[in-house]
Write a protein that holds these residues in place. Structure first.
Motif, short mmCIF file in Angstrom:
data_model
loop_
_atom_site.label_atom_id
_atom_site.label_comp_id
_atom_site.label_asym_id
_atom_site.label_seq_id
_atom_site.Cartn_x
_atom_site.Cartn_y
_atom_site.Cartn_z
N HIS A 229 1.16 -1.17 -0.62
CA HIS A 229 -0.18 0.00 0.19
C HIS A 229 0.82 1.41 -0.38
CE1 HIS A 229 -2.81 3.69 1.32
NE2 HIS A 229 -1.43 3.11 2.03
N VAL A 288 -7.94 -4.20 -2.25
CA VAL A 288 -6.81 -3.59 -2.31
C VAL A 288 -5.74 -4.05 -3.83
CG1 VAL A 288 -4.40 -2.52 -1.91
CG2 VAL A 288 -5.69 -2.20 -0.40
N SER A 291 -7.56 -3.01 -7.30
CA SER A 291 -7.65 -1.35 -7.78
C SER A 291 -6.10 -1.46 -8.28
CB SER A 291 -8.07 -0.66 -6.65
OG SER A 291 -9.45 -1.16 -5.74
N ALA A 292 -5.34 -2.14 -7.47
CA ALA A 292 -4.29 -0.90 -7.74
C ALA A 292 -3.78 -1.78 -9.27
CB ALA A 292 -3.22 -1.95 -6.77
N TRP A 312 -9.51 1.70 -3.68
CA TRP A 312 -8.22 1.79 -2.67
C TRP A 312 -8.00 2.15 -1.41
CZ3 TRP A 312 -3.00 1.32 -5.53
CH2 TRP A 312 -2.01 1.47 -4.57
N ALA A 315 -10.85 0.32 0.77
CA ALA A 315 -10.66 -0.58 1.76
C ALA A 315 -9.10 -1.15 2.62
CB ALA A 315 -10.53 -1.85 -0.06
N PHE A 316 -8.22 -0.21 2.17
CA PHE A 316 -7.35 0.12 2.84
C PHE A 316 -7.68 1.00 3.68
CE2 PHE A 316 -4.04 2.17 5.16
CZ PHE A 316 -3.96 1.65 5.50
N ALA A 377 -0.55 -7.23 -2.31
CA ALA A 377 -1.57 -7.35 -1.76
C ALA A 377 -2.06 -8.89 -1.83
CB ALA A 377 -2.38 -6.35 -2.24
#
Length: 402
Positions: A229, A288, A291-292, A312, A315-316, A377
């Motif tokens: 992250h 995450v 999304s990434a 993101w 989620a984080f 992740a």
């Protein structure tokens, strides 16, 4: 063991005022932690140092926090936990006062070292105290409330700090932060009950707790997903500028959406923790990663990148409450040590992610950092799934003795 059993009795009333005071303390600590990023340029100019040198104030806080988190429960093991929390909040106040009157970089670094000690110690004990302030059934709600302080500070600290710095000067921002910290200390003085130590943690206990399979898995998960992250998010601005080609207004709105989404992600994470802390970690890490990955593959589409970054942020926010609840529930007899180990691992993951992300971006371009975030992740997801499958098979492998 009897004292622990009494502490976890469902019949005792919940001390919600004390939980609220801890939330205010979290807000004050995270605000102070994040402020330098929003005032770094005028701060460096005023102290007569480079921006890079001034940025070491952030590094000092993280490094000291990594050591303070596991050591605080050990060094203060014989003291009333209420007194320890008061002392940690007093350290925050001293840190802010020193920062306001700092005339050179060494004084600023001393102030940030004190903040690191306060931050690491506070986080190592927050979950353990929540376990003693509310019945077990209310623990997810209590942790959600405490982490709301993180979400609010994350959203508000940077823009408010920048605005106050531009209008009243950077020292004014720390004066405001100091006032918030003082209010948090007063609230804790008024609400925290006597909390005698239930055991005396020892350094050897850190190794014993870290070797417990569930705790060890949580710590490895933190190293994976949190480092990913911070590798991705620390260097997200080059992605937004150079790949998505967003203008300054769109970037600001996207980052605001990231923070606001985190507030709601914290609430959802707490609801999932009520069922199983690993479920919150699994969901947060998976989102995450996805999304990434979306940013890596579709980063040239500005709107999709903004949406992916918002998801993101949502989620984080599930991850801190999930990991904290996972670690402390896996070691309820040594919750403070488990919390300290987790906090220390968080700090190491933050530093490692920021450093590794910088190397990747310099060598391979801006999309390499979210690429690493996606891989790490999703690796954490695989780890958690493997643990859940192993736990599900365990009863079938052990004869029933009950």
């Amino acid at each position: 063991m009897s004292s622990v059993a009494v502490e976890q009795d469902d019949s005792r009333p919940a001390a919600w005022a004390a939980v609220g005071a801890l939330t205010l303390g979290v807000f004050a600590l995270v605000t102070s932690e994040f402020l330098p990023a929003s005032v770094l340029t005028p701060l460096a100019r005023d102290l007569g140092v480079s921006v890079g040198a001034a940025g070491q104030a952030v590094t000092a806080t993280a490094v000291v926090g990594a050591f303070a988190a596991p050591l605080t429960p050990v060094l203060t093991g014989r003291f009333d936990r209420r007194l320890v929390m008061w002392g940690l909040m007093a350290l925050l106040s001293v840190s802010n006062i020193l920062t306001v009157f700092a005339k050179d970089l060494p004084t600023l670094l001393v102030a940030r070292v004190l903040l690191g000690a306060s931050l690491g110690g506070f986080w190592s004990m927050a979950a353990a105290l929540a376990m003693r302030l509310v019945p077990p059934a209310a623990m997810p709600r209590a942790m959600s409330l405490i982490f709301t302080g993180v979400s609010v500070a994350t959203v508000s600290a940077a823009p408010i700090g920048a605005y106050v710095s531009d209008t009243l000067g950077w020292r004014a921002a720390f004066i405001i932060s100091g006032v918030v910290g003082a209010i948090a200390l007063l609230a804790q003085l008024a609400t925290l009950p006597r909390l005698a130590p239930t055991s005396v943690p020892r350094l050897a206990g850190l190794v014993e707790v870290a070797r417990r399979p569930a705790v060890a898995t949580a710590l490895i998960g933190v190293l994976l997903v949190i480092s990913g992250h911070f590798a991705g998010f620390t260097y997200v601005r080059p992605v937004l500028e150079q790949v998505a080609h967003l203008d300054l207004k769109a970037i600001s709105l996207t980052l605001l959406a990231f923070g606001v989404a985190g507030f709601f992600g914290n609430l959802v994470g707490a609801a999932l923790v009520g069922r199983d802390p690993r479920l919150a970690v699994l969901t947060g890490a998976a989102l995450v990663g996805v999304s990434a990955l979306a940013i890596v593959t579709l980063g040239h589409v500005g709107l999709l990148t903004a949406v992916a970054l918002t998801v993101w942020g949502f989620a984080f926010a599930m991850l801190p409450v999930g990991f904290q609840s996972w670690a402390t529930s896996a070691a309820p007899d040594q919750a403070e040590l488990a919390g300290g180990l987790l906090t220390s691992t968080f700090q190491v993951a933050i530093a490692a992610g920021a450093v590794f992300g910088g190397v990747l971006v310099d060598q391979m371009g801006p999309l390499s950092a979210p690429g690493y975030a996606a891989v790490s992740a999703l690796a954490a997801v695989a780890l958690v799934l493997a643990l859940r499958r192993r736990a599900a098979r365990a009863p079938a492998q052990v004869p029933c003795e009950a």
